[in-house]
Design a protein around this motif. Structure first.
Motif, PDB file in Angstrom:
ATOM      1  N   THR A   1       0.826  -1.218   0.000  1.00 17.97           N
ATOM      2  CA  THR A   1       0.000   0.000   0.000  1.00 17.97           C
ATOM      3  C   THR A   1       0.862   1.270   0.000  1.00 17.97           C
ATOM      4  O   THR A   1       0.684   2.154  -0.835  1.00 17.97           O
ATOM      5  CB  THR A   1      -0.927  -0.011   1.239  1.00 17.97           C
ATOM      6  OG1 THR A   1      -1.682  -1.222   1.204  1.00 17.97           O
ATOM      7  CG2 THR A   1      -1.863   1.177   1.241  1.00 17.97           C
ATOM      8  N   ILE A   2       1.776   1.355   0.932  1.00 16.02           N
ATOM      9  CA  ILE A   2       2.618   2.558   1.027  1.00 16.02           C
ATOM     10  C   ILE A   2       3.751   2.488   0.010  1.00 16.02           C
ATOM     11  O   ILE A   2       4.037   3.469  -0.694  1.00 16.02           O
ATOM     12  CB  ILE A   2       3.179   2.712   2.470  1.00 16.02           C
ATOM     13  CG1 ILE A   2       2.040   2.818   3.491  1.00 16.02           C
ATOM     14  CG2 ILE A   2       4.115   3.922   2.561  1.00 16.02           C
ATOM     15  CD1 ILE A   2       1.105   3.998   3.342  1.00 16.02           C
TER      16      ILE A   2
ATOM     17  N   LYS B   1       9.280  -7.424  -3.486  1.00 15.22           N
ATOM     18  CA  LYS B   1       8.022  -8.097  -3.153  1.00 15.22           C
ATOM     19  C   LYS B   1       8.352  -9.469  -2.610  1.00 15.22           C
ATOM     20  O   LYS B   1       9.352 -10.086  -2.988  1.00 15.22           O
ATOM     21  CB  LYS B   1       7.163  -8.290  -4.413  1.00 15.22           C
ATOM     22  CG  LYS B   1       6.422  -7.071  -4.901  1.00 15.22           C
ATOM     23  CD  LYS B   1       5.322  -6.572  -3.995  1.00 15.22           C
ATOM     24  CE  LYS B   1       4.136  -7.497  -3.856  1.00 15.22           C
ATOM     25  NZ  LYS B   1       3.179  -6.983  -2.832  1.00 15.22           N
ATOM     26  N   THR B   2       7.478  -9.952  -1.725  1.00 16.18           N
ATOM     27  CA  THR B   2       7.717 -11.294  -1.172  1.00 16.18           C
ATOM     28  C   THR B   2       6.940 -12.358  -1.926  1.00 16.18           C
ATOM     29  O   THR B   2       7.261 -13.539  -1.835  1.00 16.18           O
ATOM     30  CB  THR B   2       7.282 -11.339   0.319  1.00 16.18           C
ATOM     31  OG1 THR B   2       5.976 -10.785   0.416  1.00 16.18           O
ATOM     32  CG2 THR B   2       8.243 -10.593   1.190  1.00 16.18           C
TER      33      THR B   2
ATOM     34  N   ARG C   1     -10.290   3.895  10.514  1.00 18.08           N
ATOM     35  CA  ARG C   1     -10.859   2.919   9.565  1.00 18.08           C
ATOM     36  C   ARG C   1     -10.459   1.504  10.015  1.00 18.08           C
ATOM     37  O   ARG C   1      -9.357   1.294  10.527  1.00 18.08           O
ATOM     38  CB  ARG C   1     -10.385   3.218   8.128  1.00 18.08           C
ATOM     39  CG  ARG C   1      -8.848   3.198   7.918  1.00 18.08           C
ATOM     40  CD  ARG C   1      -8.384   1.825   7.526  1.00 18.08           C
ATOM     41  NE  ARG C   1      -6.960   1.749   7.257  1.00 18.08           N
ATOM     42  CZ  ARG C   1      -6.055   1.298   8.111  1.00 18.08           C
ATOM     43  NH1 ARG C   1      -6.378   0.988   9.357  1.00 18.08           N
ATOM     44  NH2 ARG C   1      -4.779   1.191   7.737  1.00 18.08           N
TER      45      ARG C   1
ATOM     46  N   ASP D   1      -7.599  -1.262   5.336  1.00 19.04           N
ATOM     47  CA  ASP D   1      -7.485  -0.624   4.027  1.00 19.04           C
ATOM     48  C   ASP D   1      -8.480  -1.289   3.076  1.00 19.04           C
ATOM     49  O   ASP D   1      -8.895  -2.434   3.306  1.00 19.04           O
ATOM     50  CB  ASP D   1      -6.054  -0.743   3.497  1.00 19.04           C
ATOM     51  CG  ASP D   1      -5.104   0.191   4.242  1.00 19.04           C
ATOM     52  OD1 ASP D   1      -5.599   1.163   4.855  1.00 19.04           O
ATOM     53  OD2 ASP D   1      -3.882  -0.043   4.232  1.00 19.04           O
TER      54      ASP D   1
END
Ligand code: NAD
Length: 337
Positions: free
Chosen positions: A11-12, A33-34, A168, A171
């Motif tokens: 996301t970030i 990325k994993t 919230r 996400d």
């Protein structure tokens, strides 16, 4: 050009990568990325060099037909600075890698302040991160609080802050988070951690926060009560905020009476991913009663910290000594209001 690596393209991370790519004094040398999922595929399609976050999984990327440029360790070796956007608490393990490679690092708000001993907000304490090896951009909520409170602190001085944070539940993509049908005091204890976090970038802030989780994914919402050092008018406060960037004074009467409508506004701005980097404050909510300022604001949790990450890169690498210059440069490149 400063070489920036993004460890954790979620996301970030994906937003920070795109924001770095817009700047003229830094470049993205790789993202990690994993898992070989759609985000990995799209990162490669966008032209980013993709590195495997967990080296043992290299084979799974090959099996998925995704071209990789190496492992996360290779990426770190090539970088001047790593923006660590991995989920909270992975930071301590990664810090050892960054230190070994002699590379600077920026962490996110999911990590503890004690990891770096230094936290960052562009308006709060930019200068303290100049030339440092690592810093931590405070959370989306703390960034939102700092944006609106710091200009008031500078203008009139603040005796005491009380804030109710409506958070919230997750996400938009997080199908496993909640609540679905409840209001959850979270934490159920008072104060919540948000107050002490503000004091890591707005030193000496006297603040107590309470926080609740609600069934929404779009934005956080904050309700503030701020005892001022002097009596000022609502117009004075509006004037202060109007002069600041990364804050938007919006009117409920213009059809912007909710977080859902703020997100629609971001779409109308034509923002990628509907991002609202600025902190919207409901103009009608601003009031001063007996020297106490009241207002309500919202926070787009997925994006408000992104410009701060860009400024943090400039501070660590000493690309700009002055926070206002970095803020202006970042704002211009990202089209921030
Ligand atoms: P996310 O789960 O969306 O993304 C994390 C990414 O890191 C994923 O792409 C994942 O594949 C990758 N990853 C997981 N383990 C890894 C590892 N060991 N090595 C390398 N990469 C790994 O998380 P996020 O929401 O982007 O959060 C990242 C950080 O930003 C956290 O500290 C979080 O608290 C903070 N933050 C999140 C938000 C938000 O609302 N999402 C807002 C502000 C700050």
């Amino acid at each position: 050009m400063v070489k920036v690596a993004i460890n954790g393209y979620g996301t970030i991370g994906k937003r920070v990568a795109d924001a770095v790519a817009l700047q003229d004094d830094m470049e993205v040398i790789g993202v990690s990325k994993t898992r070989p999922n759609y985000e990995s595929k799209m990162a490669v399609q966008k032209g980013y060099n993709l590195y495997v976050g967990i080296p043992e999984r290299e084979k799974s990327f090959a099996e998925a037909g995704i071209e990789i440029s190496g492992t996360v360790d290779d990426m770190i070796e090539e970088a001047d600075v790593v923006v660590d956007c991995t989920p909270g608490n992975i930071g301590p393990e990664n810090l050892k890698k960054y230190q070994k490679a002699g590379v600077k690092a920026i962490y996110q708000g999911g990590e503890k302040h004690t990891l770096t001993g230094l936290s960052f907000n562009s308006f709060g304490n930019y200068a303290d991160s100049l030339g440092k090896d690592c810093t931590r951009v405070v959370s989306c909520n703390t960034t939102g609080l700092t944006r609106s409170l710091k200009p008031i602190e500078d203008f009139v001085g603040i005796k005491k802050i009380r804030a109710v944070m409506v958070r919230r539940g997750g996400d938009p993509y997080q199908v496993n988070k909640g609540p679905i049908n409840a209001v959850v005091p979270n934490p159920p204890t008072v104060p919540s951690h948000h107050g002490p976090d503000l004091a890591t970038v707005m030193y000496g802030a006297n603040i107590v926060t309470v926080a609740l989780l609600v069934p929404t994914t779009l934005m956080h919402q904050h309700n503030l009560m701020v005892e001022l050092r002097d009596d000022v008018s609502v117009d004075d406060i509006i004037d202060v905020w109007e002069k600041r960037s990364r804050i938007l004074l919006l009117n409920a009467k213009d059809g912007l009476g909710s977080t859902a409508e703020f997100m629609e506004y971001a779409k109308e701005l034509g923002r990628s991913r509907n991002d609202l980097f600025e902190i919207p404050i409901w103009k009608e909510s601003i009031n001063v009663v007996d020297g106490e300022l009241f207002y309500m604001q919202a926070v787009h949790q997925e994006s408000d910290v992104v410009p701060e990450n860009i400024d943090a890169i400039r501070a660590l690498l000493e690309l700009e000594e002055n926070n206002e210059k970095s803020i202006a440069k970042t704002n211009k490149a990202m089209g921030i209001l």
